[in-house]
Design a protein around this motif. Structure first.
Motif, PDB file in Angstrom:
ATOM      1  N   GLN A   1       0.853  -1.197   0.000  1.00  0.00           N
ATOM      2  CA  GLN A   1       0.000   0.000   0.000  1.00  0.00           C
ATOM      3  C   GLN A   1       0.878   1.232   0.000  1.00  0.00           C
ATOM      4  O   GLN A   1       1.518   1.552   0.997  1.00  0.00           O
ATOM      5  N   GLY A   2       0.929   1.946  -1.118  1.00  0.00           N
ATOM      6  CA  GLY A   2       1.722   3.166  -1.193  1.00  0.00           C
ATOM      7  C   GLY A   2       1.135   4.249  -0.301  1.00  0.00           C
ATOM      8  O   GLY A   2      -0.066   4.270  -0.013  1.00  0.00           O
ATOM      9  N   VAL A   3       2.009   5.154   0.148  1.00  0.00           N
ATOM     10  CA  VAL A   3       1.567   6.278   0.983  1.00  0.00           C
ATOM     11  C   VAL A   3       2.210   7.569   0.494  1.00  0.00           C
ATOM     12  O   VAL A   3       3.273   7.556  -0.128  1.00  0.00           O
ATOM     13  N   TYR A   4       1.521   8.660   0.774  1.00  0.00           N
ATOM     14  CA  TYR A   4       2.095   9.987   0.598  1.00  0.00           C
ATOM     15  C   TYR A   4       2.576  10.450   1.963  1.00  0.00           C
ATOM     16  O   TYR A   4       1.939  10.182   2.985  1.00  0.00           O
ATOM     17  N   VAL A   5       3.675  11.167   1.981  1.00  0.00           N
ATOM     18  CA  VAL A   5       4.204  11.795   3.179  1.00  0.00           C
ATOM     19  C   VAL A   5       4.191  13.291   2.911  1.00  0.00           C
ATOM     20  O   VAL A   5       4.713  13.743   1.888  1.00  0.00           O
ATOM     21  N   GLY A   6       3.563  14.064   3.790  1.00  0.00           N
ATOM     22  CA  GLY A   6       3.507  15.503   3.575  1.00  0.00           C
ATOM     23  C   GLY A   6       2.988  16.233   4.793  1.00  0.00           C
ATOM     24  O   GLY A   6       2.659  15.625   5.821  1.00  0.00           O
ATOM     25  N   LEU A   7       2.888  17.548   4.676  1.00  0.00           N
ATOM     26  CA  LEU A   7       2.317  18.404   5.715  1.00  0.00           C
ATOM     27  C   LEU A   7       0.874  18.679   5.330  1.00  0.00           C
ATOM     28  O   LEU A   7       0.604  19.170   4.226  1.00  0.00           O
ATOM     29  N   CYS A   8      -0.057  18.371   6.234  1.00  0.00           N
ATOM     30  CA  CYS A   8      -1.476  18.532   5.938  1.00  0.00           C
ATOM     31  C   CYS A   8      -2.213  19.099   7.143  1.00  0.00           C
ATOM     32  O   CYS A   8      -1.765  18.950   8.279  1.00  0.00           O
TER      33      CYS A   8
ATOM     34  N   TYR B   1       9.519  19.498   2.166  1.00  0.00           N
ATOM     35  CA  TYR B   1       9.552  20.921   2.483  1.00  0.00           C
ATOM     36  C   TYR B   1       8.261  21.269   3.217  1.00  0.00           C
ATOM     37  O   TYR B   1       7.170  20.891   2.790  1.00  0.00           O
ATOM     38  N   VAL B   2       8.377  21.982   4.342  1.00  0.00           N
ATOM     39  CA  VAL B   2       7.206  22.409   5.112  1.00  0.00           C
ATOM     40  C   VAL B   2       7.277  23.908   5.373  1.00  0.00           C
ATOM     41  O   VAL B   2       8.357  24.486   5.427  1.00  0.00           O
ATOM     42  N   LYS B   3       6.110  24.536   5.487  1.00  0.00           N
ATOM     43  CA  LYS B   3       6.003  25.932   5.893  1.00  0.00           C
ATOM     44  C   LYS B   3       4.632  26.119   6.518  1.00  0.00           C
ATOM     45  O   LYS B   3       3.735  25.292   6.345  1.00  0.00           O
ATOM     46  N   ALA B   4       4.444  27.217   7.237  1.00  0.00           N
ATOM     47  CA  ALA B   4       3.225  27.423   8.022  1.00  0.00           C
ATOM     48  C   ALA B   4       1.991  27.708   7.188  1.00  0.00           C
ATOM     49  O   ALA B   4       0.879  27.357   7.572  1.00  0.00           O
ATOM     50  N   THR B   5       2.140  28.347   6.035  1.00  0.00           N
ATOM     51  CA  THR B   5       0.980  28.714   5.226  1.00  0.00           C
ATOM     52  C   THR B   5       0.746  27.673   4.140  1.00  0.00           C
ATOM     53  O   THR B   5       1.607  27.440   3.292  1.00  0.00           O
ATOM     54  N   LEU B   6      -0.445  27.063   4.171  1.00  0.00           N
ATOM     55  CA  LEU B   6      -0.795  26.054   3.172  1.00  0.00           C
ATOM     56  C   LEU B   6      -1.207  26.732   1.867  1.00  0.00           C
ATOM     57  O   LEU B   6      -1.428  27.942   1.820  1.00  0.00           O
ATOM     58  N   ASP B   7      -1.335  25.941   0.810  1.00  0.00           N
ATOM     59  CA  ASP B   7      -1.646  26.477  -0.521  1.00  0.00           C
ATOM     60  C   ASP B   7      -2.979  27.213  -0.577  1.00  0.00           C
ATOM     61  O   ASP B   7      -3.161  28.117  -1.384  1.00  0.00           O
ATOM     62  N   ASP B   8      -3.939  26.834   0.276  1.00  0.00           N
ATOM     63  CA  ASP B   8      -5.241  27.509   0.261  1.00  0.00           C
ATOM     64  C   ASP B   8      -5.236  28.789   1.099  1.00  0.00           C
ATOM     65  O   ASP B   8      -6.261  29.444   1.251  1.00  0.00           O
ATOM     66  N   GLY B   9      -4.067  29.146   1.657  1.00  0.00           N
ATOM     67  CA  GLY B   9      -3.939  30.370   2.451  1.00  0.00           C
ATOM     68  C   GLY B   9      -4.150  30.184   3.935  1.00  0.00           C
ATOM     69  O   GLY B   9      -3.874  31.089   4.718  1.00  0.00           O
ATOM     70  N   SER B  10      -4.620  29.003   4.351  1.00  0.00           N
ATOM     71  CA  SER B  10      -4.791  28.768   5.789  1.00  0.00           C
ATOM     72  C   SER B  10      -3.426  28.622   6.450  1.00  0.00           C
ATOM     73  O   SER B  10      -2.466  28.156   5.833  1.00  0.00           O
ATOM     74  N   VAL B  11      -3.353  29.052   7.708  1.00  0.00           N
ATOM     75  CA  VAL B  11      -2.090  29.057   8.435  1.00  0.00           C
ATOM     76  C   VAL B  11      -2.132  28.010   9.540  1.00  0.00           C
ATOM     77  O   VAL B  11      -3.046  28.007  10.377  1.00  0.00           O
ATOM     78  N   CYS B  12      -1.131  27.139   9.540  1.00  0.00           N
ATOM     79  CA  CYS B  12      -1.029  26.092  10.564  1.00  0.00           C
ATOM     80  C   CYS B  12      -0.912  26.726  11.942  1.00  0.00           C
ATOM     81  O   CYS B  12      -0.129  27.653  12.141  1.00  0.00           O
ATOM     82  N   GLY B  13      -1.697  26.215  12.886  1.00  0.00           N
ATOM     83  CA  GLY B  13      -1.653  26.702  14.257  1.00  0.00           C
ATOM     84  C   GLY B  13      -2.497  27.943  14.470  1.00  0.00           C
ATOM     85  O   GLY B  13      -2.744  28.338  15.603  1.00  0.00           O
TER      86      GLY B  13
END
Length: 178
Positions: free
Chosen positions: A74-81, A136-148
């Motif tokens: 079972q393949g998986v994606y690894v990312g920041l979500c 690569y990770v950063k606080a602002t997601l592509d939809d403009g929402s900010v983590c935390g």
């Protein structure tokens, strides 16, 4: 020309050692966090473990993520979500980088034993369902929402596009941004 005395050499050595210790101490302050989960898939139990840094730079940085115990079929994606609820409650989304098929953002990595290594940011599982990848990770997601701030975020694994509705392989390591 001034010839250094043994006292000067010792001071210089101590200064270098102190600087190195301070640098190592700062590097170690972004300690890794590990999340685990046991899942039953058919007649097999998988003890999943995902390790990633617990903190990262809000402006963005490359982090190392490792995992073990995964089902190599079972393949998986690894990312920041963005995550909501516990592991496996709901699909982690949106994710940084979206569906990055070209590998341009480096924000996700695909681990899959059939196609791994054939595409950018992809690899095969190691022995025992292990992997070690960089994302690569950063606080602002592509939809403009900010983590935390707007959403809770985690470094996650989730089933790849061949079984994207399967929540068994969702593992979350919460991350905060500074």
């Amino acid at each position: 020309m001034r010839v250094p005395t043994s006292r000067t050499v010792v001071r210089a050595g101590l200064a270098v050692a102190s600087s190195a210790a301070l640098t190592l101490g700062l590097a170690g302050s972004a300690s890794a966090a590990t999340s685990t989960r046991s899942v039953v898939d058919g007649s097999t139990t998988y003890n999943l473990s995902l390790t990633a840094p617990g903190t990262a730079s809000a402006a963005g940085q490359v982090i190392i993520v490792s995992g073990s115990g995964y089902n190599t079929a079972q393949g998986v994606y690894v990312g920041l979500c963005a995550v909501e609820g516990g592991q496996g409650d709901s699909k982690p989304t949106p994710c940084l980088g979206g569906q990055d098929e070209t590998g341009a953002t480096g924000a996700s990595h695909w681990v899959n034993n059939v196609f791994g290594g054939l595409f950018a940011n992809s690899s095969k599982f190691g022995t025992g369902g292990t992997f070690g990848v960089q994302i690569y990770v950063k606080a602002t997601l592509d939809d403009g929402s900010v983590c935390g701030q707007d959403v809770e975020c985690a470094v996650v694994t989730r089933a790849d596009h061949f079984d994207s509705s399967d929540r068994k392989y969702d593992v979350h390591v919460p991350i905060t941004f500074q």
